[in-house]
Design a protein around this motif. Structure first.
Motif, PDB file in Angstrom:
ATOM      1  N   SER B  41      -7.016  -5.874   3.270  1.00  0.00           N
ATOM      2  CA  SER B  41      -8.317  -4.981   3.533  1.00  0.00           C
ATOM      3  C   SER B  41      -7.983  -3.786   2.643  1.00  0.00           C
ATOM      4  O   SER B  41      -8.517  -3.106   2.000  1.00  0.00           O
ATOM      5  N   GLU B  65     -12.626  -6.922   2.469  1.00  0.00           N
ATOM      6  CA  GLU B  65     -12.509  -6.789   4.141  1.00  0.00           C
ATOM      7  C   GLU B  65     -12.231  -8.131   4.904  1.00  0.00           C
ATOM      8  O   GLU B  65     -11.448  -8.027   5.629  1.00  0.00           O
ATOM      9  N   GLU B  68      -8.470  -8.859   6.014  1.00  0.00           N
ATOM     10  CA  GLU B  68      -7.977  -7.991   6.926  1.00  0.00           C
ATOM     11  C   GLU B  68      -6.996  -9.010   7.953  1.00  0.00           C
ATOM     12  O   GLU B  68      -5.868  -8.445   8.220  1.00  0.00           O
TER      13      GLU B  68
END
Lengths: 249, 312
Positions: B41, B65, B68
């Motif tokens: 991320s 994102e 992550e």
């Protein structure tokens, strides 16, 4: 759910001390005890428990190989599977080919869950479940040590190097199992008798129209390099001296 | 020319040492250009760590994102999108790499080579099969991309001190949402990580209880060692599974391995074969562990281990 598919691979029994053939063409299998891959046994046990909890209606066991693999399928039926499919193949398939066979069966059977051993103890590849999930375009949960189904998803605890990772996957999905998921049941004699009456379909691999993919050629087998026996010391002082001698402390 | 793409393993802040070991393996392919892909991320610090590894030409960062947590289902399509022009795609044979790489291979339509232990040529490798009881030489087709995992115990980490270029590699790939990370429970400890520690002390079933493992921890702390266990000790519930050393647990290669109260089942020996020096302490002089030990001591572990801890 309606159906769970479980793979059972026929492998050299895990108690057998495997020896490489002198010509390097493989390992000795003549007269060697063959069994269900232990991880696959755990996969089947889990599928049976899911069915016994009323969360699935049918458990189908699948093997790929020669007619001798019927033995392992019969054992699976004796454990409690409802039905068996032997995909008959003279050639040993590599993981991608196996995954493509399973994909064809998943389509045929409309299975919603495939539970597999994380790896087979012969080739130690640890690939097939992940490959099936990839070509099916569905989730994978590998190295499972706990599986909880709820509606259209499953919460799976996975044994990863850093500890226990929990993932949630939508169904259909592929789950590969690790050792601590459960303890497979023993087969009782009456179950073996009953299993003889359960359906075992034999399907020639050609009927599935599967392309095995580019081969990774097995060139030769050799025994591993062995370590030599070292020295024995008499006491802690001797041990400390030996460690100092090697510059380890 | 070979062009190798290595998928970095990390926990979000630190690069796992497995990455530098995979680089060592890739560097054995003659004339290979080695790139490392960091999916995260936030990749900044991780990319800097990857750029420091010797032999790395280029670090590619893919910041999203969704990255992550490193889930195989979301990573695999991104690796495939990045794979164009590469002859080899390597990952470590840790649970991270074992989970991810076959998914990548299947999407690319090739078989994968698991657990490379020796590089013989750009398409020829050795790998262990049958729990390490046989070594198989394999050859991949020259016109196909080689997707493989690298047996980390067979390689030491490539040194640092490099300054590879770092560039962002934005990928326009739709990612599935069918697989979601919930949590990770780690038996967090201050001790060195079992898989990368230079010294490891392991206990077996002979310890008899989880309380008795205290003497193992004390010795390990004195040595600055990681702590492992045999499968028997794990199955008996003395310690959690992530401490298991062996074919069904972790395969390790520390400079010093001390096996205490471990008989030496084949599956355990498979996990420690590449250790530098193996020390065995066991009350049974016939225990198979002594056949592979460099230094053996027969006796009662409950008196020997505390005595050894004091002597160090």
């Amino acid at each position: 759910m309606e159906k769970i598919l479980v793979g059972l691979k026929r492998v050299v029994d895990y108690n057998v001390r495997v020896r490489v053939k002198s010509d390097g063409s493989g390992v000795e299998t003549d007269g060697v005890k063959m069994s269900i891959n232990p991880f696959d046994e755990i996969a089947l046990e889990e599928a049976l428990r899911i069915k016994e909890r009323g969360e699935a209606n049918e458990v189908v066991v699948v093997s790929i190989g020669g007619s001798e693999a019927q033995q392992q399928l019969r054992t699976g039926l004796a454990m409690g599977a409802d039905r068996a499919i032997l995909v008959e193949s003279g050639d040993l398939l590599e993981p991608l080919g196996v995954a493509r066979v399973f994909k064809a069966l998943v389509d045929r059977e409309q299975a919603e869950l495939v539970i597999l051993g994380k790896q087979a103890i012969d080739g130690d590849n640890n690939q097939m479940g992940q490959m099936l999930a990839a070509i099916w375009d569905r989730p994978q949960a590998t190295f499972a040590s706990k599986i909880e189904l709820s509606g259209n998803s499953a919460k799976v605890t996975r044994e990863v190097d850093a500890g226990l990772e929990t993932n949630e996957v939508d169904l259909p999905a592929v789950i590969t199992v690790d050792l601590r998921l459960n303890e497979p049941r023993y087969v009782k004699l009456p179950d073996i008798m009953k299993a003889k009456k359960k359906p075992l379909d034999v399907l020639p691999i050609a009927d599935l129209g599967v392309d095995a993919g580019p081969a990774i050629r097995e060139v030769s087998y050799e025994p591993p390099a062995s370590r030599e026996r070292g020295i024995m010391v008499d006491d802690v002082a001797g041990l400390v001296a030996a460690l100092k001698d090697k510059g380890l402390i | 020319m070979s062009k190798v793409l290595i998928i970095a393993e990390h926990d979000g802040s630190e690069l796992n040492p497995s990455t530098a070991k995979v680089v060592s393996c890739a560097a054995e392919i003659e004339g290979a250009q080695i790139d490392v892909a960091v999916f995260a991320s936030t990749a900044g610090e991780l990319a800097a760590q990857a750029a420091d590894i010797q032999s790395v030409a280029q670090v590619l960062t893919i910041e999203r994102e969704e990255n992550e947590h490193l889930l195989a289902a979301t990573l695999a399509p991104q690796v495939v999108a990045l794979s164009d022009g590469y002859s080899h795609i390597f990952g470590p044979s840790t649970t991270f790499g074992k989970d991810l790489m076959p998914r990548v291979a299947a999407l690319l339509g090739v078989n994968q080579i698991s657990d490379i232990m020796t590089v013989l040529g750009s398409h020829s490798f050795k790998r262990p099969v049958y729990a390490g009881n046989a070594v198989l030489t394999v050859e991949a087709q020259a016109d196909q991309v080689v997707v493989a995992t690298v047996r980390t115990a067979s390689y030491s980490a490539a040194a640092g001190g490099n300054t590879a270029t770092i560039s962002a590699a934005p990928l326009a790939v739709d990612l599935p949402t069918h697989t979601r990370f919930i949590d990770l429970q780690s038996g967090a400890s201050d001790r060195p990580d079992l898989q990368t520690a230079n010294r490891v002390v392991s206990g077996g079933r002979a310890l008899g209880s989880s309380e008795s493992f205290d003497i193992i921890y004390k010795l390990a702390d004195k040595l600055g060692a990681g702590v492992g266990a045999s499968r028997a000790a794990v199955d008996a519930g003395y310690v959690p599974n992530e401490m298991q050393v062996g074919q069904t647990g972790k395969i390790i290669a520390p400079d010093l391995y001390i096996a205490i109260g471990i008989s030496g089942a084949i599956q355990h020996l498979t996990g420690i074969k590449d250790a530098g020096t193996i020390v065995a302490i066991n009350k049974d002089e016939e225990a198979p562990i002594f056949e592979v030990a460099d230094i053996g001591l027969v006796g009662d572990l409950f008196s020997i281990v505390p005595e050894l801890t004091d002597a160090l």
